[in-house]
Design an enzyme around this catalytic site. Sequence first.
Site, PDB file in Angstrom:
ATOM      1  N   GLU A   7       7.041 -71.684 -21.829  1.00 15.47           N
ATOM      2  CA  GLU A   7       5.933 -72.930 -21.151  1.00 15.47           C
ATOM      3  C   GLU A   7       4.727 -72.373 -20.803  1.00 15.47           C
ATOM      4  OE1 GLU A   7       7.581 -75.553 -18.337  1.00 15.47           O
ATOM      5  OE2 GLU A   7       9.539 -75.330 -18.637  1.00 15.47           O
TER       6      GLU A   7
ATOM      7  N   ARG B 275      22.294 -73.722 -18.433  1.00 11.73           N
ATOM      8  CA  ARG B 275      22.290 -75.186 -19.198  1.00 11.73           C
ATOM      9  C   ARG B 275      23.460 -75.796 -18.748  1.00 11.73           C
ATOM     10  NH1 ARG B 275      17.411 -76.321 -20.215  1.00 11.73           N
ATOM     11  NH2 ARG B 275      16.417 -74.550 -21.849  1.00 11.73           N
TER      12      ARG B 275
ATOM     13  N   ARG C 196      22.541 -86.824 -25.814  1.00 10.28           N
ATOM     14  CA  ARG C 196      22.962 -88.405 -25.987  1.00 10.28           C
ATOM     15  C   ARG C 196      22.765 -88.722 -27.366  1.00 10.28           C
ATOM     16  NH1 ARG C 196      19.265 -87.266 -21.822  1.00 10.28           N
ATOM     17  NH2 ARG C 196      17.496 -87.586 -22.969  1.00 10.28           N
TER      18      ARG C 196
ATOM     19  N   HIS D  52      10.678 -80.860 -27.916  1.00 11.10           N
ATOM     20  CA  HIS D  52      11.722 -80.190 -27.146  1.00 11.10           C
ATOM     21  C   HIS D  52      12.686 -81.298 -26.596  1.00 11.10           C
ATOM     22  CE1 HIS D  52      13.945 -78.038 -23.862  1.00 11.10           C
ATOM     23  NE2 HIS D  52      13.319 -78.902 -23.123  1.00 11.10           N
TER      24      HIS D  52
ATOM     25  N   GLU E 134      17.883 -74.707 -27.891  1.00 14.75           N
ATOM     26  CA  GLU E 134      17.706 -75.786 -29.151  1.00 14.75           C
ATOM     27  C   GLU E 134      17.690 -74.454 -30.330  1.00 14.75           C
ATOM     28  OE1 GLU E 134      13.882 -76.358 -26.907  1.00 14.75           O
ATOM     29  OE2 GLU E 134      13.487 -77.661 -28.834  1.00 14.75           O
TER      30      GLU E 134
ATOM     31  N   GLU F 131      12.907 -70.946 -20.973  1.00 10.84           N
ATOM     32  CA  GLU F 131      11.884 -72.159 -21.513  1.00 10.84           C
ATOM     33  C   GLU F 131      10.703 -71.679 -21.638  1.00 10.84           C
ATOM     34  OE1 GLU F 131      12.583 -75.668 -19.161  1.00 10.84           O
ATOM     35  OE2 GLU F 131      14.364 -76.272 -20.388  1.00 10.84           O
TER      36      GLU F 131
ATOM     37  N   TYR G 239      22.595 -82.983 -13.857  1.00 12.63           N
ATOM     38  CA  TYR G 239      21.290 -83.768 -13.944  1.00 12.63           C
ATOM     39  C   TYR G 239      21.234 -85.147 -13.906  1.00 12.63           C
ATOM     40  CZ  TYR G 239      21.923 -85.569 -18.680  1.00 12.63           C
ATOM     41  OH  TYR G 239      22.086 -86.427 -19.825  1.00 12.63           O
TER      42      TYR G 239
ATOM     43  N   LYS H  68      17.802 -74.824 -12.162  1.00 11.24           N
ATOM     44  CA  LYS H  68      16.240 -74.401 -12.380  1.00 11.24           C
ATOM     45  C   LYS H  68      15.847 -73.519 -11.224  1.00 11.24           C
ATOM     46  CE  LYS H  68      15.659 -77.039 -16.069  1.00 11.24           C
ATOM     47  NZ  LYS H  68      14.750 -76.391 -17.577  1.00 11.24           N
TER      48      LYS H  68
ATOM     49  N   GLN I 149      23.037 -77.351 -15.504  1.00  8.41           N
ATOM     50  CA  GLN I 149      22.515 -78.474 -15.770  1.00  8.41           C
ATOM     51  C   GLN I 149      22.946 -79.510 -16.493  1.00  8.41           C
ATOM     52  OE1 GLN I 149      19.127 -77.448 -18.249  1.00  8.41           O
ATOM     53  NE2 GLN I 149      18.116 -79.469 -18.297  1.00  8.41           N
TER      54      GLN I 149
ATOM     55  N   THR J  98       8.871 -77.140 -21.841  1.00  6.80           N
ATOM     56  CA  THR J  98       9.218 -76.305 -22.985  1.00  6.80           C
ATOM     57  C   THR J  98       8.576 -76.774 -24.259  1.00  6.80           C
ATOM     58  OG1 THR J  98      11.450 -75.992 -22.209  1.00  6.80           O
ATOM     59  CG2 THR J  98      10.843 -75.276 -24.396  1.00  6.80           C
TER      60      THR J  98
ATOM     61  N   ASP K 223      10.765 -70.749 -17.394  1.00  3.65           N
ATOM     62  CA  ASP K 223      11.545 -71.722 -16.612  1.00  3.65           C
ATOM     63  C   ASP K 223      13.008 -71.277 -16.857  1.00  3.65           C
ATOM     64  OD1 ASP K 223      12.593 -73.573 -15.054  1.00  3.65           O
ATOM     65  OD2 ASP K 223      12.181 -75.140 -16.448  1.00  3.65           O
TER      66      ASP K 223
ATOM     67  N   THR L  91      11.690 -68.674 -11.693  1.00  2.65           N
ATOM     68  CA  THR L  91      10.633 -69.027 -12.651  1.00  2.65           C
ATOM     69  C   THR L  91       9.674 -68.067 -12.826  1.00  2.65           C
ATOM     70  OG1 THR L  91      10.778 -71.296 -12.320  1.00  2.65           O
ATOM     71  CG2 THR L  91       9.001 -70.783 -13.268  1.00  2.65           C
TER      72      THR L  91
ATOM     73  N   ASP M  63       7.662 -79.057 -12.328  1.00  2.00           N
ATOM     74  CA  ASP M  63       7.837 -78.770 -13.895  1.00  2.00           C
ATOM     75  C   ASP M  63       8.083 -79.938 -14.635  1.00  2.00           C
ATOM     76  OD1 ASP M  63       8.125 -76.931 -16.036  1.00  2.00           O
ATOM     77  OD2 ASP M  63      10.177 -77.176 -16.021  1.00  2.00           O
TER      78      ASP M  63
ATOM     79  N   TYR N  52       8.217 -82.040 -18.871  1.00  2.00           N
ATOM     80  CA  TYR N  52       9.164 -82.093 -19.947  1.00  2.00           C
ATOM     81  C   TYR N  52       8.317 -83.006 -20.807  1.00  2.00           C
ATOM     82  CZ  TYR N  52      13.800 -83.443 -21.969  1.00  2.00           C
ATOM     83  OH  TYR N  52      14.973 -83.660 -22.833  1.00  2.00           O
TER      84      TYR N  52
HETATM   85 MN    MN Z   1      11.178 -76.528 -17.758  1.00  2.00          MN
END
Ligand code: MN
Length: 418
Positions: free
Chosen positions: A200, A234, A141, A132, A360, A198, A241, A250, A237, A346, A230, A254, A125, A127
């Site tokens: 995708e 959260r 961040r 996104h 989001e 997600e 992560y 994840k 994650q 995403t 996906d 899926t 997968d 990014y």
């Molecule tokens: Mn994904």
Amino acid sequence: MPLLKSWVASANDANHPFPLNNLPYGVFSVDGDDPRCGVAIGDLILDMQTAEEAGLVQLSDAPLFDVPYWNDVMEEGPAVWAALRERLTALLAEGAAEKDKVKPHLVAQADAELHMPFAVSEYTDFYAGKNHAFNVGTMFRGPENALPPNWLHIPIGYNGRASSVVVSGTDVRRPWGQLKGANDDKPRWAPCARFDIELEMGAIVGTPSDGPITVQEADDHIFGYVLLNDWSARDIQAWEYQPLGPFQAKAAATSISPWIVTKPALEPFRCSTPEREVELLEHLKDCGPMLYDIDLEVTMAPTGREATTIVRTNYKEMYYSAAQQLAHHTTSGCPMNAGDLLGSGTISGPVKESRGSLLELSWGGKEPLTLDTGEERSFIADGDTLTLKGAAKGDGYTIGFGDCTGTVLPALEDPYAR
Ligand code: MN
């Protein structure tokens, strides 16, 4: 290219997802019989196993359709892919001489159960949608550090699990995991409280490779595309992560749509990636239009209630094409196999309603959505059904994907309780 007319009347409707221009590949069963390969045409499915047995389709010395997956066809290579499409088009076109021989091999989609269309060899997968990555990075961040320094130079990805990929219609169980709140010192063991989607696209590798390949070769190696959800936990994650990326967040499931839409069906919808913000290194440079203009939607329906459309976006919002992702995947010499599945990342557009995840859309839970039913959602509630839809609009016809849907079931009792 205009609508190609078929003697299957339902395939000639401008809004039908499966005209003769499409011919997507799936696996189906009727009345609990063994699953077999099929091709969607209008409201019907052409049974490839019996069509091959009857001599209507002969592409190889050995049978290709005595197995319930499309990997054997992928491994035959692009010349056979093209010959198959040409043969199917001839058999199903208006005025086809062999119409009466084909008819006994058609079954109603309404009577069929759909299964995984191919055996997933491995699943990666990415990014690679900039809106996104910027949105999520801003939440995690801050806007100054939203995009990591590598983001504009390589499509970032992680190796996922083929074992967790399921076909549309499969229920998805809310996972348990290790969670950490914003202000707590200690993690706790609990069901995921921020379960998400997600939106995708999945690209399916058809031609194996064993060493670095170019972006153009990568585009040639792709067999087709599916919609891909996906599912993402959260809160799991956010804790796990760093520094190696997502793992259990994840791994619950899926989902993919049940029909592989092949590259020739999408050819009229090719479009370019957005303008590069920094020049890519030579091996990843664009060398032609390798994205596609495909309208995408997500709907959300609480148990027994009407569905609300919560996302409207387009595949052309991606920063990197699937061909660039596949080329990057091989740079180390990593071998790729027929049936490898690559998630795009995403697909979020520039405006709020085009964001491809609830993270989001609700901005980390701070701005809940109000559904048409009046219910509020920041993340997925038990019993909610989430459905991805995709369609490319041609001149008097539509290339549809078939829905990618799943209902979220409540978490089980604590699996470690004594
Ligand atoms: Mn994904």
